[in-house]
Design a protein around this motif. Sequence first.
Motif, PDB file in Angstrom:
ATOM      1  N   LEU A  12       0.850  -1.179   0.000  1.00 30.83           N
ATOM      2  CA  LEU A  12       0.000   0.000   0.000  1.00 30.83           C
ATOM      3  C   LEU A  12       0.892   1.238   0.000  1.00 30.83           C
ATOM      4  CD1 LEU A  12      -1.671  -2.319   1.710  1.00 30.83           C
ATOM      5  CD2 LEU A  12      -3.227  -0.416   2.123  1.00 30.83           C
ATOM      6  N   GLU A  13       0.842   2.004  -1.068  1.00 26.09           N
ATOM      7  CA  GLU A  13       1.634   3.223  -1.190  1.00 26.09           C
ATOM      8  C   GLU A  13       0.700   4.431  -1.205  1.00 26.09           C
ATOM      9  OE1 GLU A  13       4.396   3.189  -4.365  1.00 26.09           O
ATOM     10  OE2 GLU A  13       5.336   1.293  -3.773  1.00 26.09           O
ATOM     11  N   GLN A  14       0.966   5.351  -0.308  1.00 25.46           N
ATOM     12  CA  GLN A  14       0.108   6.532  -0.206  1.00 25.46           C
ATOM     13  C   GLN A  14       0.337   7.444  -1.400  1.00 25.46           C
ATOM     14  OE1 GLN A  14       0.600   8.742   3.423  1.00 25.46           O
ATOM     15  NE2 GLN A  14      -1.388   9.774   3.224  1.00 25.46           N
ATOM     16  N   ALA A  15      -0.758   7.767  -2.098  1.00 27.36           N
ATOM     17  CA  ALA A  15      -0.678   8.613  -3.292  1.00 27.36           C
ATOM     18  C   ALA A  15      -1.161  10.030  -3.026  1.00 27.36           C
ATOM     19  CB  ALA A  15      -1.491   7.997  -4.429  1.00 27.36           C
ATOM     20  N   GLY A  16      -1.948  10.208  -1.966  1.00 28.80           N
ATOM     21  CA  GLY A  16      -2.484  11.513  -1.614  1.00 28.80           C
ATOM     22  C   GLY A  16      -2.859  11.528  -0.155  1.00 28.80           C
ATOM     23  N   TRP A  61      -4.702   5.692  -1.345  1.00 32.94           N
ATOM     24  CA  TRP A  61      -3.654   4.672  -1.305  1.00 32.94           C
ATOM     25  C   TRP A  61      -3.729   3.805  -2.562  1.00 32.94           C
ATOM     26  CZ3 TRP A  61      -0.176   4.163   2.827  1.00 32.94           C
ATOM     27  CH2 TRP A  61      -0.442   4.996   3.922  1.00 32.94           C
ATOM     28  N   GLN A  62      -2.579   3.544  -3.154  1.00 32.69           N
ATOM     29  CA  GLN A  62      -2.497   2.628  -4.284  1.00 32.69           C
ATOM     30  C   GLN A  62      -2.170   1.243  -3.732  1.00 32.69           C
ATOM     31  OE1 GLN A  62      -3.237   3.457  -7.454  1.00 32.69           O
ATOM     32  NE2 GLN A  62      -3.133   1.261  -7.904  1.00 32.69           N
ATOM     33  N   VAL A  63      -3.071   0.302  -4.002  1.00 27.24           N
ATOM     34  CA  VAL A  63      -2.958  -1.035  -3.410  1.00 27.24           C
ATOM     35  C   VAL A  63      -2.525  -2.043  -4.474  1.00 27.24           C
ATOM     36  CG1 VAL A  63      -4.134  -2.829  -2.085  1.00 27.24           C
ATOM     37  CG2 VAL A  63      -4.833  -0.425  -1.832  1.00 27.24           C
ATOM     38  N   VAL A 120      -9.668   4.825  -1.022  1.00 30.64           N
ATOM     39  CA  VAL A 120      -9.784   6.112  -0.330  1.00 30.64           C
ATOM     40  C   VAL A 120     -10.164   5.820   1.116  1.00 30.64           C
ATOM     41  CG1 VAL A 120     -10.968   8.325  -0.212  1.00 30.64           C
ATOM     42  CG2 VAL A 120     -10.455   7.290  -2.444  1.00 30.64           C
ATOM     43  N   CYS A 121      -9.344   6.292   2.046  1.00 32.89           N
ATOM     44  CA  CYS A 121      -9.574   6.025   3.463  1.00 32.89           C
ATOM     45  C   CYS A 121      -9.955   7.329   4.168  1.00 32.89           C
ATOM     46  CB  CYS A 121      -8.330   5.422   4.107  1.00 32.89           C
ATOM     47  SG  CYS A 121      -7.779   3.886   3.337  1.00 32.89           S
ATOM     48  N   ASP A 122     -10.913   7.241   5.085  1.00 37.15           N
ATOM     49  CA  ASP A 122     -11.392   8.452   5.761  1.00 37.15           C
ATOM     50  C   ASP A 122     -10.532   8.850   6.950  1.00 37.15           C
ATOM     51  OD1 ASP A 122     -12.006   6.545   7.631  1.00 37.15           O
ATOM     52  OD2 ASP A 122     -14.182   6.710   7.410  1.00 37.15           O
ATOM     53  N   GLY A 123      -9.422   8.147   7.132  1.00 40.11           N
ATOM     54  CA  GLY A 123      -8.508   8.474   8.220  1.00 40.11           C
ATOM     55  C   GLY A 123      -7.144   7.879   7.932  1.00 40.11           C
ATOM     56  N   PRO A 137       3.841   5.212   3.666  1.00 42.56           N
ATOM     57  CA  PRO A 137       3.174   6.521   3.734  1.00 42.56           C
ATOM     58  C   PRO A 137       4.024   7.597   3.071  1.00 42.56           C
ATOM     59  CG  PRO A 137       4.188   6.001   5.836  1.00 42.56           C
ATOM     60  CD  PRO A 137       4.397   4.800   4.954  1.00 42.56           C
ATOM     61  N   LEU A 138       3.395   8.713   2.726  1.00 43.08           N
ATOM     62  CA  LEU A 138       4.142   9.821   2.137  1.00 43.08           C
ATOM     63  C   LEU A 138       5.144  10.387   3.128  1.00 43.08           C
ATOM     64  CD1 LEU A 138       1.292  11.702   0.228  1.00 43.08           C
ATOM     65  CD2 LEU A 138       3.196  10.410  -0.772  1.00 43.08           C
ATOM     66  N   GLU A 139       4.769  10.411   4.373  1.00 43.50           N
ATOM     67  CA  GLU A 139       5.668  10.877   5.421  1.00 43.50           C
ATOM     68  C   GLU A 139       5.777   9.784   6.488  1.00 43.50           C
ATOM     69  OE1 GLU A 139       4.272  14.550   6.948  1.00 43.50           O
ATOM     70  OE2 GLU A 139       4.415  15.619   5.040  1.00 43.50           O
ATOM     71  N   GLY A 140       6.981   9.552   6.940  1.00 43.86           N
ATOM     72  CA  GLY A 140       7.166   8.524   7.951  1.00 43.86           C
ATOM     73  C   GLY A 140       7.897   7.314   7.397  1.00 43.86           C
TER      74      GLY A 140
END
Length: 338
Positions: free
Chosen positions: A34-38, A42-44, A88-91, A116-119
């Motif tokens: 799972l790579e965060q795109a925004g 997330w791109q799964v 799309v995740c709400d959190g 994640p994009l950060e971390g």
Amino acid sequence: MIRQVFLGIVLLCATFSGHNAAYGHALQPGYASLEQAGANTWQVYWRKPDVSGRPMPIDLTLPAGCAPQTGPLPTAREGAWEASWTAVCDGPLPGGTMSILELEKTQTDVLLRISPLEGTTVSLRLTAAKPSTIVPVNPDSLDVFTAYVGLGFEHILEGWDHLLFVFALLVLIRDFWRLVGAVTAFTVAHSLTLAAATLGWVTLPPAPVEAVIALSIVFLASEIALSRDGRARLSQSAPWLVTFAFGLLHGLGFAGALKEIGLPQSDIPLALFAFNVGVEAGQLAFVVAALAAMAVISRLLLKGPLLAYRPVSLFMAYAIGSLSSFWLIERIISFGTA
């Protein structure tokens, strides 16, 4: 002597029974990325093993706040089944529960990688005993180390060609310190090529590598059959030379499996080290179990060491040689379809 040969058959069958002997490796583990795109996107990517031409009936499930929680039907690709989708995740994903449905009914592991994009990138391992996990909010390197040690340990115990090579060494080399030197050389060699191939420094087609791994076992089987008391062959007088050379090839086989699993980009050195630690721990566990089985049989049922009886070692040579020759022929035939 018939009794001793029978005991040799029992030992060999007990060591390598209960598994699909037609293939050197068992099913590869599942893999989810799972790579965060925004901010909330997330791109799964989800890959699960192939079972007799069909996808294994397990499914990746994202946390309740994500939509969709499961992906589309997978498509076949290179011996596995793959699916990709955008969720799309709400959190935030950390703190949520990730699950692999029906994993508890299998003997397969799934490696879960979250970027994640950060971390820090998180690498987690899900098993039949633990098919779900809470994504850690503050992950550390221990998570990566634990996941890849487990994957390395299980890979070597499911890699029957590698284990058969080690077992052949136990049959061939009777001197303890020469055996230690041979196993050490094998370890050093496959550690080098495992790292080099995984990092992309060395690239070889997997099919010929797997064929030569089978050929290495055929060679050891022939050495067992041709060995005689008082006339040590090269593989017995200087076994570290032989095991180092073949260990380089076995390391390429390990690297192929590790590439299939994937590496966390932020912790590649640690993951490589941990995977190799797991491989060595599994190899050591196998050696201890095999030696213990031989010792028990020798102590309880025979008047001397099991392998001191020539018919026993000769039978094992032909059994090992027959199985590895089958693998060799099968893998050569697969060149045209690889």
